[in-house]
Enzyme design. Structure first.
Site, PDB file in Angstrom:
ATOM      1  N   MET A  39     -19.552  19.732 -10.902  1.00 21.33           N
ATOM      2  CA  MET A  39     -20.406  18.700 -10.307  1.00 21.33           C
ATOM      3  C   MET A  39     -21.790  18.750 -10.963  1.00 21.33           C
ATOM      4  SD  MET A  39     -19.235  18.220  -6.380  1.00 21.33           S
ATOM      5  CE  MET A  39     -20.165  19.544  -5.658  1.00 21.33           C
ATOM      6  N   LEU A  99     -25.583  22.792 -14.128  1.00 20.57           N
ATOM      7  CA  LEU A  99     -24.818  23.914 -14.678  1.00 20.57           C
ATOM      8  C   LEU A  99     -25.648  25.195 -14.787  1.00 20.57           C
ATOM      9  CD1 LEU A  99     -23.011  21.893 -17.488  1.00 20.57           C
ATOM     10  CD2 LEU A  99     -22.257  22.329 -15.136  1.00 20.57           C
ATOM     11  N   GLY A 128     -22.578  30.664 -14.505  1.00 18.57           N
ATOM     12  CA  GLY A 128     -21.202  30.714 -13.999  1.00 18.57           C
ATOM     13  C   GLY A 128     -20.337  29.648 -14.663  1.00 18.57           C
ATOM     14  N   HIS A 129     -20.899  28.429 -14.797  1.00 22.38           N
ATOM     15  CA  HIS A 129     -20.148  27.357 -15.472  1.00 22.38           C
ATOM     16  C   HIS A 129     -19.935  27.703 -16.949  1.00 22.38           C
ATOM     17  CE1 HIS A 129     -22.155  24.989 -12.144  1.00 22.38           C
ATOM     18  NE2 HIS A 129     -20.899  24.618 -11.991  1.00 22.38           N
ATOM     19  N   ASP A 173     -15.559  30.094  -5.402  1.00 25.44           N
ATOM     20  CA  ASP A 173     -15.008  29.156  -4.411  1.00 25.44           C
ATOM     21  C   ASP A 173     -13.534  29.509  -4.214  1.00 25.44           C
ATOM     22  OD1 ASP A 173     -17.454  27.602  -4.270  1.00 25.44           O
ATOM     23  OD2 ASP A 173     -16.958  26.939  -6.289  1.00 25.44           O
ATOM     24  N   LEU A 217     -24.040  33.201  -8.469  1.00 24.80           N
ATOM     25  CA  LEU A 217     -24.744  32.019  -8.982  1.00 24.80           C
ATOM     26  C   LEU A 217     -24.108  30.769  -8.378  1.00 24.80           C
ATOM     27  CD1 LEU A 217     -25.385  32.799 -12.757  1.00 24.80           C
ATOM     28  CD2 LEU A 217     -26.684  33.472 -10.735  1.00 24.80           C
TER      29      LEU A 217
HETATM   30  O1  PAF Z   1     -16.197  23.334  -7.656  1.00 22.51           O
HETATM   31  C1  PAF Z   1     -16.691  22.205  -7.871  1.00 22.51           C
HETATM   32  O2  PAF Z   1     -17.712  22.052  -8.536  1.00 22.51           O
HETATM   33  C2  PAF Z   1     -16.028  20.977  -7.263  1.00 22.51           C
HETATM   34  O3  PAF Z   1     -15.477  21.245  -6.015  1.00 22.51           O
HETATM   35  C3  PAF Z   1     -14.963  20.352  -8.198  1.00 22.51           C
HETATM   36  C4  PAF Z   1     -13.807  21.300  -8.437  1.00 22.51           C
HETATM   37  C5  PAF Z   1     -15.610  19.970  -9.517  1.00 22.51           C
HETATM   38  C6  PAF Z   1     -14.396  19.076  -7.562  1.00 22.51           C
HETATM   39  O4  PAF Z   1     -15.380  18.129  -7.315  1.00 22.51           O
END
Ligand code: PAF
Length: 215
Positions: free
Chosen positions: A26, A29, A32-33, A146, A180
């Site tokens: 989303m 960033l 972690g991303h 998550d 993060l």
């Molecule tokens: O983890 C996230 O950033 C969101 O839940 C995802 C998987 C991109 C779905 O919108």
């Protein structure tokens, strides 16, 4: 790096890339991303990242409007990380009409985080299924931060027999142990100082369980 806004252009671009790995995000960033991207890159010839703040997974009183949107900075980080394609659809592209067909996850969606966020995991599973259909990746990477989301999506892929390998990446933490997260920017300085205690408490519970405590 190609920045693509429409599903049609994405499909055309990815026609040349039968071997692609996908990191849905989303935006806003952080390290972690970037770790997800570093895990993704060696697995395929083409790394695709999406940035889409998905209204469907936010409750009516949640932070959809104020969720941090940092597109320029995100693109700079993705470019530096060697991403090939960034998909940045607007809402009409993902939801051209009201989304009446949805993915209804199992009862798992109603416990833990789901108990205080009704409909959240339905929204996550629905948008991820749509994104999978648009990108057609052979693998997709999600962060264990998550964890409930990871379980919901792993179950979805298995039950719908999607030909996609789900890879789960370890949580990246700040030096003081806080995981993060894009939402850490909401914390006041005092809350930020207090937040790492969550990790300390979890670790302590884990250690006590491993040592045989059951109370
Ligand atoms: O983890 C996230 O950033 C969101 O839940 C995802 C998987 C991109 C779905 O919108």
């Amino acid at each position: 790096m190609d920045v693509i806004h429409s599903v049609a252009a994405l499909r055309e671009r990815l026609q040349r890339e039968p071997n692609n790995v996908f990191v849905p995000t989303m935006g806003n960033l952080h390290a972690g991303h970037i770790q997800l991207i570093n895990i993704a890159k060696p697995r395929a010839e083409c790394t695709v990242v999406s940035i889409f703040v998905n209204r469907l997974q936010f409750g009516p009183r949640e932070d959809f409007e104020r969720y941090p949107r940092t597109f320029e900075a995100d693109c700079a980080k993705l470019r530096a990380a060697g991403v090939d394609v960034v998909f940045v659809p607007d809402e009409k592209e993902i939801y051209p009409e009201p989304q009446t067909y949805v993915v209804e996850p199992s009862d798992l969606q109603h416990i833990l985080d789901g108990a205080v966020r009704p409909g959240h995991f339905r929204g996550v599973a629905t948008v991820v299924l749509k994104l999978f259909n648009m990108v057609s990746p052979h693998s997709a990477i999600f962060g264990k931060k998550d964890y409930q989301q990871c379980l919901v999506l792993t179950n979805m892929v298995r039950q719908f027999a999607l030909p996609i390998e789900i890879i789960l990446a370890e949580t990246v933490r700040a030096e003081d142990g806080l995981a993060l997260s894009s939402r850490n920017s909401y914390l006041s300085p005092e809350e930020r100082r207090e937040a790492p205690r969550l990790y300390q408490v979890l670790k302590s519970a884990r250690d006590q369980l491993a040592a045989g405590a059951r109370d």
